[in-house]
Design an enzyme around this catalytic site. Sequence first.
Site, short mmCIF file in Angstrom:
data_model
loop_
_atom_site.label_atom_id
_atom_site.label_comp_id
_atom_site.label_asym_id
_atom_site.label_seq_id
_atom_site.Cartn_x
_atom_site.Cartn_y
_atom_site.Cartn_z
N ALA A 54 -88.47 51.65 58.51
CA ALA A 54 -87.03 51.68 58.79
C ALA A 54 -86.74 51.50 60.27
CB ALA A 54 -86.45 53.00 58.29
N GLU B 4 -88.18 45.03 63.02
CA GLU B 4 -88.91 43.78 62.79
C GLU B 4 -87.95 42.61 62.54
OE1 GLU B 4 -87.96 45.38 59.02
OE2 GLU B 4 -89.10 46.35 60.59
N ASP C 88 -69.48 12.43 83.18
CA ASP C 88 -69.09 11.03 83.39
C ASP C 88 -67.58 10.96 83.28
OD1 ASP C 88 -71.61 9.91 83.46
OD2 ASP C 88 -71.75 9.80 81.29
N ASP D 89 -75.04 8.67 79.40
CA ASP D 89 -75.07 7.78 78.24
C ASP D 89 -76.08 6.64 78.39
OD1 ASP D 89 -73.61 6.55 80.20
OD2 ASP D 89 -71.73 6.51 79.09
N ASP E 16 -79.98 7.20 82.60
CA ASP E 16 -79.53 8.58 82.77
C ASP E 16 -80.55 9.59 82.26
OD1 ASP E 16 -77.15 7.95 83.93
OD2 ASP E 16 -75.99 7.97 82.08
N ASN F 234 -81.51 52.65 65.06
CA ASN F 234 -82.92 52.99 64.86
C ASN F 234 -83.31 54.21 65.69
OD1 ASN F 234 -82.99 50.88 63.20
ND2 ASN F 234 -84.52 49.69 64.28
N GLU G 137 -82.14 57.22 63.83
CA GLU G 137 -82.98 57.55 62.67
C GLU G 137 -84.27 58.26 63.11
OE1 GLU G 137 -83.49 53.83 60.61
OE2 GLU G 137 -81.32 53.61 60.40
#
Length: 889
Positions: free
Chosen positions: A267, A271, A313, A635, A639, A701, A704
């Site tokens: 718990a 992870e 540009d 473009d 570039d 966590n 807990e």
Amino acid sequence: MFSFNSIKAKFNTDRSSYEGLTEKEAKQRLEKYGFNTLKEKAKISKIKIIADQFKDILTIILLISTVISLIMGDTVEAITIIIIVFINATLGFIQEYRTEKSMEALKKLSAPHARVVRDGKITNIPASNIVPDDLIILEAGDKIPADGKVIEVASFYVDESLLTGESISVEKNISSCPNVYMGTIVMQGRAKVIVKSTGMNTEMGKIANMLQGITEEATPLQKRLEELGKFIAYLCLGICIFITLIGIIRGEPIFDMLLVGISLAVAAIPESLTATITICLALGVQRMLKRNALIRKLSAVETLGCSSVVCSDKTGTLTENKMTVTKMYTYNNLINVTGNGFNPSGKFLNNNIQINPLDIESIKLSLEISGVCNNSELSKKDISNIKKKGIASKIYNLPSISELWTIEGDPTEGALLVVAHKAGLNNNVLSKKYRRIDEIPFDSNRKCMSVICSDTKGSKLMFTKGAPDIVINKCTKMYTDRGIIELTSNIKRDIIKINENLASEALRVLCVAYKELSSSSSKEEDLVFVGLIGMIDPPRQEAFIAIKKCILAGIKPVMITGDHKITAIAIAKQLGIYKDGDKVLTGIELDKIDEKQLQKLVKDVSVYSRVSPRHKLMIIKAFKKNNHIVAMTGDGVNDAPAIKEADIGVAMGISGTDVTKEASSMILLDDNFATLIAAIEEGRIIYKNIRKFIRYLLSCNIGEVLTMFVGILLGMPLPLIPIQILSVNLLTDGLPAIALGIDPSIENEMKNKPRKSKEGIFSQGLLWLIVFRGIVIGFTTLLVFGSFLKATGNLDIARTGAYLTLVLTQLIHVFECKSEKLSLFQIPIFNNKPLILAVLCSLLVVISTIYIPFLQTIFKTAPLTINQVGIILLLSLATPIMSTIMRKS
Ligand code: ATP
């Protein structure tokens, strides 16, 4: 689709009569030879994703222990634990599978296309559908989609370094060097190629296996959090072992304590941290796609949020790229041209009086050069299908006449083609008079283009067009309606002045010139100046707001353009990029300063004009040396180095070449500056959301673990049993955490300065917020557990109280995590439907496990009284209430 005949005229196709395959033949060949793709590494299978959910060693130990307890007779509890583990795994599977699928879809979206001639028409098809004997058209910036032989070329140079390692481009020609290979890149010129082999039969196919090793790299944040996850895992593991040992020493049954330890570890260990981040990034990528930004590298999502400079540009990104010629100048003539977009109808006006432009020799020649020295195609969209339905155009919202006309190719050339058409000089007329022999293609370094053609009298002519400041220096004479005169320095000065006047009206100006080739060389020199042509390219409406947003967000917008300084300033001023007092640097000025000088200057320069692609690289490096995070658009084929060097290389989806797209980390599908700013905003939101769920996940966590750890240390009985620990984990860490990852933004993310790239995820006090809240959750739970135990003497009731407290405090806290600035009572709670649903689901389950008798026996719970629930609710709300009061005071 465009007619192949017109392209034949441009290519002077006398040399080759091959007109490509028909669609039917192509289909047959596709069946015979298969798709033009390289074999990919096997995709991750569903089975593997499922198996991955159980590869975690702790989950395996938990499952084994559960099976043992099953054998030992605790059937119901064991089965329930197994069910919880499987629900968790299913959730993990669904998320991972969705992430995989959406990433796959993104890859398909960015798959390359190619121009082929089918049924006599040029079509843009996915490169994977190319078959042997297809006729393909290649241009600078294209990635060659298959192996083949050139049958026509115009200054065609290919970079074959991928195959040969040789970095100098190879010039291809029909006789001695005709072969081109898949994956190599067209650096210059144009060609027609007949495909010889596709897919795994190409040279690239033969070495494809060597290239399979390339894998998707984790983003820096993913890597850092993976490290953090590991650290927390070891810490939790240590604490769990400690709790287990203390329990055993205290005389609790060994096997029960082992199960407690393992359940707590399952718990508490986050992870899912990295998995949730991947999901968060992937879902963010989907949202960006809806806003027309296609992310190619996941790391760009993170970097976008830190960008402090945006170099863009001008043409097509800040402007609409819908050029329309409005002014023409030749010796003693200044003509206005009317009309809209690419619609080839409009008037030529001299002092407001309509004239026939073909009556003025110099204007006529300007228009001829515009039409002949041109590779674009004009076409009209076919709306007959809509018309046939006979329904009023209003209902169908038909495009206006000017929008029905489109251009294939460079819009600058499109505008020139359209103005020639307006004067009646269409392709048919011009190809009868001039036959193209050769071409010196346009290149953004040279800023001009020439074609060599022969006229009906058999004379050879060179027609040139390009940037006035470049072309005028190649001219020695001037064309007038009364003959050719010498181009004196006085006349030159006048022309430059006229050019500047046109540019200050925000017009892009091109110069047209020519020469007869009978006596002189075929170099672009000794030309006869004919005229100037000015075209308007209005700024995009969305760009105005985007620039404002950008400045508000502490991001410096910079315009980098190949266009003239005065045109660039005029547009930049309109858009709000350029303010009085800002500096402007031209390509020539950039060439005169060194890196250090530029590094000092960049902060004051908002416009760079007449630059070449190599200047872009200088500018990026200067910004980076000043610790800026730079997003740069591009473009053209040249570039690519700048795009690679930028922290976020941005390619254009419509006008961009394959090379820039491949070098980029992001593609703007609509070429629009506003899309880039939207993506930055989205990037900031995603980062905020990652902080939100990290805050939530870790504080819960900690709560807990502390409940169990401190409980044991204080000599209390176990506050929760394994099944309760696991279900708290499922109810709080599962869906609510993911829903938080897609939380809509409630604060204007574009009001803050960009985040520092080196700033850690726990910056601005987040770590303390997490630890503090974790302690509060643990303390509240133990308080309820201890007091209920004392008051009732019933361990089941005390544990149920602790169980409900742990769930409620976390489900309340999830809403607090929506903002780091606002208190719970200021946050719009209902704006995230998935979160509301997830919380309601969790509440329903927790209430069921407490009040449904059958579930009570499984979860070892006891029904709580209204008063007890009231106390728990009050205690769970205590901290948010207190923090609201503290904020107010
Ligand atoms: P931006 O960098 O803002 O997008 P751009 O990409 O259009 O602008 P370039 O393509 O490098 O800039 O063009 C530079 C200059 O070259 C233009 O200002 C124009 O004078 C000239 N030019 C552009 N296109 C052509 C063309 N097809 N033929 C000849 N000259 C051109």
